[in-house]
Write a protein that holds these residues in place. Structure first.
Motif, mmCIF file in Angstrom:
data_model
loop_
_atom_site.group_PDB
_atom_site.id
_atom_site.type_symbol
_atom_site.label_atom_id
_atom_site.label_comp_id
_atom_site.label_asym_id
_atom_site.label_seq_id
_atom_site.Cartn_x
_atom_site.Cartn_y
_atom_site.Cartn_z
ATOM 1 N N PHE A 73 40.669 -3.887 29.098
ATOM 2 C CA PHE A 73 39.903 -3.649 30.327
ATOM 3 C C PHE A 73 38.634 -2.876 29.977
ATOM 4 O O PHE A 73 38.504 -2.340 28.888
ATOM 5 N N TRP A 74 37.704 -2.852 30.914
ATOM 6 C CA TRP A 74 36.457 -2.095 30.737
ATOM 7 C C TRP A 74 36.643 -0.692 31.287
ATOM 8 O O TRP A 74 36.924 -0.517 32.468
ATOM 9 N N LEU A 75 36.502 0.309 30.432
ATOM 10 C CA LEU A 75 36.586 1.707 30.837
ATOM 11 C C LEU A 75 35.159 2.210 31.085
ATOM 12 O O LEU A 75 34.250 1.894 30.327
ATOM 13 N N TYR A 76 34.994 2.979 32.169
ATOM 14 C CA TYR A 76 33.662 3.487 32.539
ATOM 15 C C TYR A 76 33.561 4.993 32.330
ATOM 16 O O TYR A 76 34.509 5.728 32.607
ATOM 17 N N LYS A 77 32.393 5.411 31.841
ATOM 18 C CA LYS A 77 32.078 6.832 31.677
ATOM 19 C C LYS A 77 30.605 7.021 32.008
ATOM 20 O O LYS A 77 29.834 6.057 32.021
ATOM 21 N N PHE A 78 30.212 8.279 32.237
ATOM 22 C CA PHE A 78 28.786 8.574 32.259
ATOM 23 C C PHE A 78 28.315 8.562 30.803
ATOM 24 O O PHE A 78 29.022 9.056 29.918
ATOM 25 N N ARG A 79 27.133 8.012 30.572
ATOM 26 C CA ARG A 79 26.622 7.923 29.203
ATOM 27 C C ARG A 79 26.286 9.314 28.674
ATOM 28 O O ARG A 79 25.566 10.074 29.316
ATOM 29 N N THR A 80 26.796 9.618 27.478
ATOM 30 C CA THR A 80 26.551 10.914 26.853
ATOM 31 C C THR A 80 25.841 10.776 25.505
ATOM 32 O O THR A 80 25.538 11.775 24.869
ATOM 33 N N MET A 81 25.617 9.529 25.086
ATOM 34 C CA MET A 81 24.991 9.302 23.782
ATOM 35 C C MET A 81 23.707 8.492 23.934
ATOM 36 O O MET A 81 23.485 7.854 24.957
ATOM 37 N N ILE A 99 20.911 12.365 33.810
ATOM 38 C CA ILE A 99 21.129 11.499 32.642
ATOM 39 C C ILE A 99 19.835 10.761 32.288
ATOM 40 O O ILE A 99 19.450 10.679 31.122
ATOM 41 N N LYS A 100 19.163 10.235 33.306
ATOM 42 C CA LYS A 100 17.913 9.488 33.085
ATOM 43 C C LYS A 100 16.812 10.387 32.506
ATOM 44 O O LYS A 100 16.053 9.958 31.632
ATOM 45 N N LEU A 101 16.733 11.625 33.000
ATOM 46 C CA LEU A 101 15.718 12.555 32.503
ATOM 47 C C LEU A 101 16.014 13.012 31.072
ATOM 48 O O LEU A 101 15.111 13.307 30.301
ATOM 49 N N ASP A 102 17.298 13.075 30.736
ATOM 50 C CA ASP A 102 17.705 13.563 29.418
ATOM 51 C C ASP A 102 17.403 12.559 28.304
ATOM 52 O O ASP A 102 16.979 12.941 27.221
ATOM 53 N N SER A 103 17.625 11.269 28.567
ATOM 54 C CA SER A 103 17.351 10.245 27.555
ATOM 55 C C SER A 103 17.265 8.873 28.210
ATOM 56 O O SER A 103 17.930 8.623 29.219
ATOM 57 N N PRO A 104 16.445 7.987 27.649
ATOM 58 C CA PRO A 104 16.315 6.650 28.246
ATOM 59 C C PRO A 104 17.605 5.839 28.077
ATOM 60 O O PRO A 104 18.324 6.012 27.100
ATOM 61 N N GLY A 105 17.852 4.979 29.039
ATOM 62 C CA GLY A 105 19.051 4.130 28.968
ATOM 63 C C GLY A 105 19.806 4.107 30.278
ATOM 64 O O GLY A 105 19.367 4.693 31.272
ATOM 65 N N ARG A 106 20.928 3.451 30.250
ATOM 66 C CA ARG A 106 21.747 3.309 31.458
ATOM 67 C C ARG A 106 22.461 4.614 31.805
ATOM 68 O O ARG A 106 22.674 5.457 30.937
ATOM 69 N N VAL A 107 22.852 4.729 33.053
ATOM 70 C CA VAL A 107 23.602 5.907 33.509
ATOM 71 C C VAL A 107 25.053 5.794 33.064
ATOM 72 O O VAL A 107 25.648 6.759 32.588
ATOM 73 N N PHE A 108 25.615 4.599 33.222
ATOM 74 C CA PHE A 108 27.021 4.395 32.880
ATOM 75 C C PHE A 108 27.170 3.775 31.496
ATOM 76 O O PHE A 108 26.315 3.037 31.023
ATOM 77 N N PRO A 153 33.839 8.776 36.055
ATOM 78 C CA PRO A 153 33.839 7.385 36.519
ATOM 79 C C PRO A 153 35.174 6.659 36.321
ATOM 80 O O PRO A 153 35.431 5.622 36.942
ATOM 81 N N GLN A 154 36.048 7.227 35.494
ATOM 82 C CA GLN A 154 37.363 6.610 35.300
ATOM 83 C C GLN A 154 38.241 6.707 36.547
ATOM 84 O O GLN A 154 39.276 6.047 36.643
ATOM 85 N N LEU A 155 37.816 7.507 37.521
ATOM 86 C CA LEU A 155 38.514 7.512 38.816
ATOM 87 C C LEU A 155 38.468 6.112 39.413
ATOM 88 O O LEU A 155 39.410 5.681 40.092
ATOM 89 N N TRP A 156 37.377 5.381 39.160
ATOM 90 C CA TRP A 156 37.264 3.992 39.610
ATOM 91 C C TRP A 156 38.279 3.109 38.874
ATOM 92 O O TRP A 156 38.923 2.255 39.472
#
Length: 194
Positions: free
Chosen positions: A57-65, A35-44, A100-103
């Motif tokens: 509630f706060w839902l978590y995902k891997f960042r795709t955008m 994710i970090k190599l693909d684009s700058p920004g946070r992982v989650f 990450p929604q498993l969390w």
């Protein structure tokens, strides 16, 4: 949903999400680096969603955008070009971004099966679900509306399927939805990236 099934459902959610997190942990560093190599920004990526009884509630995902993407807008309603990264497109097709929604499930925000959690500002979907008492359940990682059409369904139809699930909730139905979800993920069926 009767009390016994409610307890069993929650117990299964805890067991399945815990096992899933344990299995995925060794692979997480590779996803982080990609994710970090693909684009700058946070992982989650985290986003406010509507949970059981319309609590937020706060839902978590891997960042795709990309990091400059407008917040709290459903992907299919975004304008101004494609905000999804190259890796993000693959993660969405394979549903890796949802892991990450498993969390969220382990914490009790979500269930493995239930209506997909609406964005906090999706008033039309929330109102439609109220008609079927679908907002009274924990939202799910997958659900009946997801296996029946996912992003392709209009809001009224999504809510109707969510209501159908509420009316006929059972262990057997949950297993069928999980199995159908696996099939849909393998074929990327019903995904619309906007």
């Amino acid at each position: 949903m009767n009390k016994t099934y409610k307890i069993i459902k929650r117990l299964l959610d805890v067991i399945l999400s815990f096992i899933g997190l344990v299995i995925l942990t060794p692979f997480a560093p590779f996803v982080f680096v990609a994710i970090k190599l693909d684009s700058p920004g946070r992982v989650f990526f985290k986003q406010r969603r509507i949970g059981k009884d319309k609590t937020v509630f706060w839902l978590y995902k891997f960042r795709t955008m990309r990091s400059d993407t407008p917040k709290d807008v459903p992907t299919h309603l975004m304008t101004g070009g494609n905000h999804i990264t190259k890796l993000g497109a693959f993660m969405r097709r394979s549903s890796i971004d949802e892991l990450p929604q498993l969390w969220n499930i382990l914490r009790g925000d979500m269930s493995v099966v239930g209506p997909r959690p609406a964005l906090w500002n999706q008033d039309d979907l929330i109102a439609e679900r109220d008609k079927y008492s679908a907002n009274d359940l924990r939202p799910g990682l997958t659900g009946l509306a997801q296996v029946m059409g996912r992003d392709e369904l209009p809001i009224t139809e999504k809510a109707r399927y969510d209501g159908e699930y509420v009316k006929d909730i059972s262990f057997t139905k949950d297993i069928k939805i999980i199995l159908k979800t696996v099939g849909n993920v393998l074929t990327s069926k019903g995904i619309v990236d906007g």
